[in-house]
Design a protein around this motif. Sequence first.
Motif, mmCIF file in Angstrom:
data_model
loop_
_atom_site.group_PDB
_atom_site.id
_atom_site.type_symbol
_atom_site.label_atom_id
_atom_site.label_comp_id
_atom_site.label_asym_id
_atom_site.label_seq_id
_atom_site.Cartn_x
_atom_site.Cartn_y
_atom_site.Cartn_z
ATOM 1 N N ALA A 1 0.854 -1.340 -0.214
ATOM 2 C CA ALA A 1 0.348 0.136 -0.123
ATOM 3 C C ALA A 1 0.981 1.465 -0.060
ATOM 4 O O ALA A 1 0.296 2.724 -0.685
ATOM 5 N N LYS A 2 1.974 1.083 0.454
ATOM 6 C CA LYS A 2 3.125 2.233 1.404
ATOM 7 C C LYS A 2 3.730 2.825 -0.840
ATOM 8 O O LYS A 2 4.152 3.604 -0.780
ATOM 9 N N TRP A 3 3.551 1.549 -1.304
ATOM 10 C CA TRP A 3 3.998 1.398 -2.716
ATOM 11 C C TRP A 3 3.426 2.132 -4.016
ATOM 12 O O TRP A 3 3.977 3.092 -4.406
ATOM 13 N N VAL A 4 2.177 1.700 -3.286
ATOM 14 C CA VAL A 4 1.306 1.756 -4.572
ATOM 15 C C VAL A 4 0.712 2.956 -4.416
ATOM 16 O O VAL A 4 0.377 4.697 -5.096
ATOM 17 N N VAL A 5 1.091 4.141 -3.077
ATOM 18 C CA VAL A 5 0.391 5.325 -3.059
ATOM 19 C C VAL A 5 1.700 6.235 -3.357
ATOM 20 O O VAL A 5 1.364 7.138 -3.797
ATOM 21 N N GLU A 6 2.723 5.894 -2.323
ATOM 22 C CA GLU A 6 4.360 6.615 -3.369
ATOM 23 C C GLU A 6 4.691 6.876 -5.067
ATOM 24 O O GLU A 6 4.136 8.252 -5.276
ATOM 25 N N ARG A 7 3.576 5.928 -5.582
ATOM 26 C CA ARG A 7 4.087 5.937 -6.613
ATOM 27 C C ARG A 7 3.038 7.116 -7.579
ATOM 28 O O ARG A 7 3.139 7.722 -8.545
ATOM 29 N N GLN A 8 1.466 6.749 -6.788
ATOM 30 C CA GLN A 8 0.526 7.896 -7.387
ATOM 31 C C GLN A 8 0.138 8.950 -6.890
ATOM 32 O O GLN A 8 0.139 10.343 -7.815
ATOM 33 N N GLN A 9 1.577 9.919 -6.025
ATOM 34 C CA GLN A 9 1.518 10.816 -5.408
ATOM 35 C C GLN A 9 2.426 12.153 -6.895
ATOM 36 O O GLN A 9 2.740 12.586 -6.843
ATOM 37 N N ALA A 10 3.141 10.833 -7.396
ATOM 38 C CA ALA A 10 4.230 10.902 -8.462
ATOM 39 C C ALA A 10 3.271 11.816 -9.411
ATOM 40 O O ALA A 10 3.526 12.673 -10.403
ATOM 41 N N TRP A 11 1.838 11.781 -10.122
ATOM 42 C CA TRP A 11 1.256 12.173 -10.232
ATOM 43 C C TRP A 11 0.034 12.826 -10.484
ATOM 44 O O TRP A 11 -0.202 13.454 -11.001
ATOM 45 N N MET A 12 -0.484 12.720 -8.701
ATOM 46 C CA MET A 12 -1.152 13.690 -8.431
ATOM 47 C C MET A 12 -1.309 15.174 -8.686
ATOM 48 O O MET A 12 -2.561 16.082 -8.590
ATOM 49 N N TYR A 13 0.002 14.887 -8.147
ATOM 50 C CA TYR A 13 0.143 16.961 -8.074
ATOM 51 C C TYR A 13 1.109 17.269 -9.274
ATOM 52 O O TYR A 13 1.345 18.196 -9.517
ATOM 53 N N ARG A 14 1.303 16.284 -10.196
ATOM 54 C CA ARG A 14 1.237 16.637 -12.209
ATOM 55 C C ARG A 14 0.436 15.893 -13.142
ATOM 56 O O ARG A 14 -0.048 15.316 -13.904
ATOM 57 N N PRO A 15 -1.173 15.962 -12.861
ATOM 58 C CA PRO A 15 -2.380 16.282 -13.453
ATOM 59 C C PRO A 15 -1.934 16.914 -14.955
ATOM 60 O O PRO A 15 -1.722 15.159 -15.841
ATOM 61 N N ALA A 16 -1.174 17.318 -15.334
ATOM 62 C CA ALA A 16 -1.127 17.957 -16.932
ATOM 63 C C ALA A 16 -0.613 17.747 -17.624
ATOM 64 O O ALA A 16 -0.719 16.598 -18.739
ATOM 65 N N GLU A 17 1.329 17.300 -16.605
ATOM 66 C CA GLU A 17 1.758 16.636 -17.685
ATOM 67 C C GLU A 17 2.013 15.064 -17.734
ATOM 68 O O GLU A 17 1.421 14.143 -19.145
ATOM 69 N N ALA A 18 1.114 13.909 -16.957
ATOM 70 C CA ALA A 18 0.743 12.696 -17.176
ATOM 71 C C ALA A 18 -0.246 12.874 -18.237
ATOM 72 O O ALA A 18 -0.278 11.506 -18.503
ATOM 73 N N GLN A 19 -1.277 13.689 -18.274
ATOM 74 C CA GLN A 19 -2.492 13.414 -19.312
ATOM 75 C C GLN A 19 -1.420 14.087 -20.422
ATOM 76 O O GLN A 19 -2.276 12.639 -21.620
ATOM 77 N N GLN A 20 -0.612 14.641 -20.769
ATOM 78 C CA GLN A 20 -0.038 14.723 -22.407
ATOM 79 C C GLN A 20 1.205 13.850 -22.128
ATOM 80 O O GLN A 20 0.521 13.185 -23.558
ATOM 81 N N ARG A 21 1.435 12.478 -21.789
ATOM 82 C CA ARG A 21 2.646 11.795 -21.786
ATOM 83 C C ARG A 21 1.903 10.523 -22.202
ATOM 84 O O ARG A 21 1.858 9.727 -23.712
ATOM 85 N N TRP A 22 -0.189 10.542 -22.014
ATOM 86 C CA TRP A 22 -1.018 9.781 -22.018
ATOM 87 C C TRP A 22 -1.204 9.404 -23.298
ATOM 88 O O TRP A 22 -1.673 8.924 -24.149
ATOM 89 N N LEU A 23 -1.442 11.448 -24.111
ATOM 90 C CA LEU A 23 -2.185 11.104 -25.380
ATOM 91 C C LEU A 23 -1.534 10.992 -26.403
ATOM 92 O O LEU A 23 -1.773 10.577 -27.266
ATOM 93 N N GLN A 24 0.000 11.396 -26.085
ATOM 94 C CA GLN A 24 0.862 11.123 -27.124
ATOM 95 C C GLN A 24 1.499 9.300 -27.327
ATOM 96 O O GLN A 24 1.356 8.666 -27.968
ATOM 97 N N GLN A 25 1.108 8.746 -25.946
ATOM 98 C CA GLN A 25 0.955 7.491 -25.610
ATOM 99 C C GLN A 25 0.283 6.916 -27.245
ATOM 100 O O GLN A 25 0.333 5.753 -27.415
ATOM 101 N N LEU A 26 -1.380 7.232 -26.611
ATOM 102 C CA LEU A 26 -2.619 6.768 -27.133
ATOM 103 C C LEU A 26 -2.389 6.757 -28.557
ATOM 104 O O LEU A 26 -2.157 5.741 -29.507
ATOM 105 N N LEU A 27 -1.735 8.370 -28.867
ATOM 106 C CA LEU A 27 -1.867 8.497 -30.345
ATOM 107 C C LEU A 27 -0.710 7.230 -30.918
ATOM 108 O O LEU A 27 -1.098 6.835 -32.342
ATOM 109 N N GLU A 28 0.274 7.060 -30.202
ATOM 110 C CA GLU A 28 1.305 6.176 -30.952
ATOM 111 C C GLU A 28 0.990 4.920 -30.810
ATOM 112 O O GLU A 28 1.078 3.711 -31.820
ATOM 113 N N GLY A 29 0.335 4.509 -30.015
ATOM 114 C CA GLY A 29 -0.638 3.556 -30.238
ATOM 115 C C GLY A 29 -1.277 3.114 -30.932
ATOM 116 O O GLY A 29 -1.408 1.985 -31.364
ATOM 117 N N GLY A 30 -1.760 4.230 -32.032
ATOM 118 C CA GLY A 30 -3.701 3.507 -32.585
ATOM 119 C C GLY A 30 -2.887 4.375 -33.477
ATOM 120 O O GLY A 30 -3.672 3.985 -34.615
#
Length: 500
Positions: A12-41
Amino acid sequence: MGIRSVVSKPLAKWVVERQQAWMYRPAEAQQRWLQQLLEGGRNTVFGRIHHFRDIQTVEDFRQAVPVRDYEDLRPYIDQILAGTSDVLWKGKPLYFAKTSGTTSGTKYIPITHDSIPNHINSARNALLNYVHQTGNSGFLDKKLIFLSGSPELTQKAGINIGRLSGIANHHVPAYLRTNQLPSYETNTIEDWETKLERIIDETIDQPMSLISGIPPWVQMYFDRIQERTGKLIKDVFPDFSLFVYGGVNFEPYRAKLYESIGKRIDSIETYPASEGFIAFQDTQTEEGLLMLLDSGIFYEFIAADEFFTENPRRLTIEEVELGKNYAVIINNNAGLWGYSLGDTVKFVSREPYRLLVTGRIKHFISAFGEHVIGEEVEKALQYAMQRHPETEVVEFTVAPMVSPSEGLPYHEWLIEFATPPNDLASFARDIDNRLIGLNVYYDDLITGSILQPLKLTSLPRGAFQRYMKSQGKLGGQNKVPRLANDRKIADGLLEIPKTV
């Protein structure tokens, strides 16, 4: 303390620490996923038609990929069902989640090798967030029950097809299978009432610690147990300490459910859909559900009051405002592109982004131009229940009466009470007055004598269960719509015989 509860805490501690890496950088996480999705599709049928190779920015994406619903997506789904690969996402889906649409009949929602972690890990992480915050992990050593659909799958074009909850059942971690109930054989029973009796047979003498399911069906489970035993749930299951739910607003069910249990217990709200696991309650102290912004989905949002206009604005996560209703649009690694989920949400926090599910974009009453939404009727009912604390509601729905035999049109509220208010007329007035305060258009129609105040119809016990059974939708993940612009559900409830 058992091995599961011990091991869960560092995990649980490991999951929450990983979660906090994107919780407070939401725009970065979303932009990264848009690029990955476009590459995958990029090399799919859909990606070539929509020129994914030329998309560089969010605005490019909006121009290339229109917002669509299931009917718009259906031609691509039909290609996959005919055996074609690389249509919406690379390769073929692992599964189709079979679900019922309000306008589309049966829908087949793809789940791929890349998207299945969104469903499975998010459910796991909801529990681990609870463990991390509260320190309570003992429930993992006892018996867990998930009231769900059948795990039996069919096949078409080499793709497994089933209900989402049944598909998820195949991915329960091995370390939890030994304490998961009901048995596979019981879970495959299609008739809900027969299945429920078998579930009770298997669970009634077990140390149940976690119970999960949609509140009205969990309440039915509790009611049947009490009929058998004459005891409160806390006395039947003294180890029961955690309730996990999703799919509907819990508030109308809360009082009755806790009365059946006989004590307060912790709960975790989740927001899963066949199209993706959107959010879960990550804290027992803050309002709202944590939106999962780093889990294979790029989100867009359209203000609910703009959704049906010709060119509604599509917003990214950093553009949303607090306290405003938005329709949710998803793009994911199962191959859903510009897909309108059909739900509306309201953000209550931006650091991190937490939301409330407020209704369905197509579930509203606007027979007279009032555009009353699910959040408003639920708030109005909750207000009336607070003013009449003896009241317990089993289920309800609201429909317009456009052409009454006499008098002005009105909204009809059909409510099944576990315990009715002492003064039904006063209860109805309180609902109406609160709705007037919440919706200015409804206020105008009432004060302008276009509508008369709502009328409340109290339904006999079991009415909603009998109606759902008559529609072949009793149990599992099926829900009764709160609102409609026609009287199909309302008239069906009024016409249903006392036994089906």
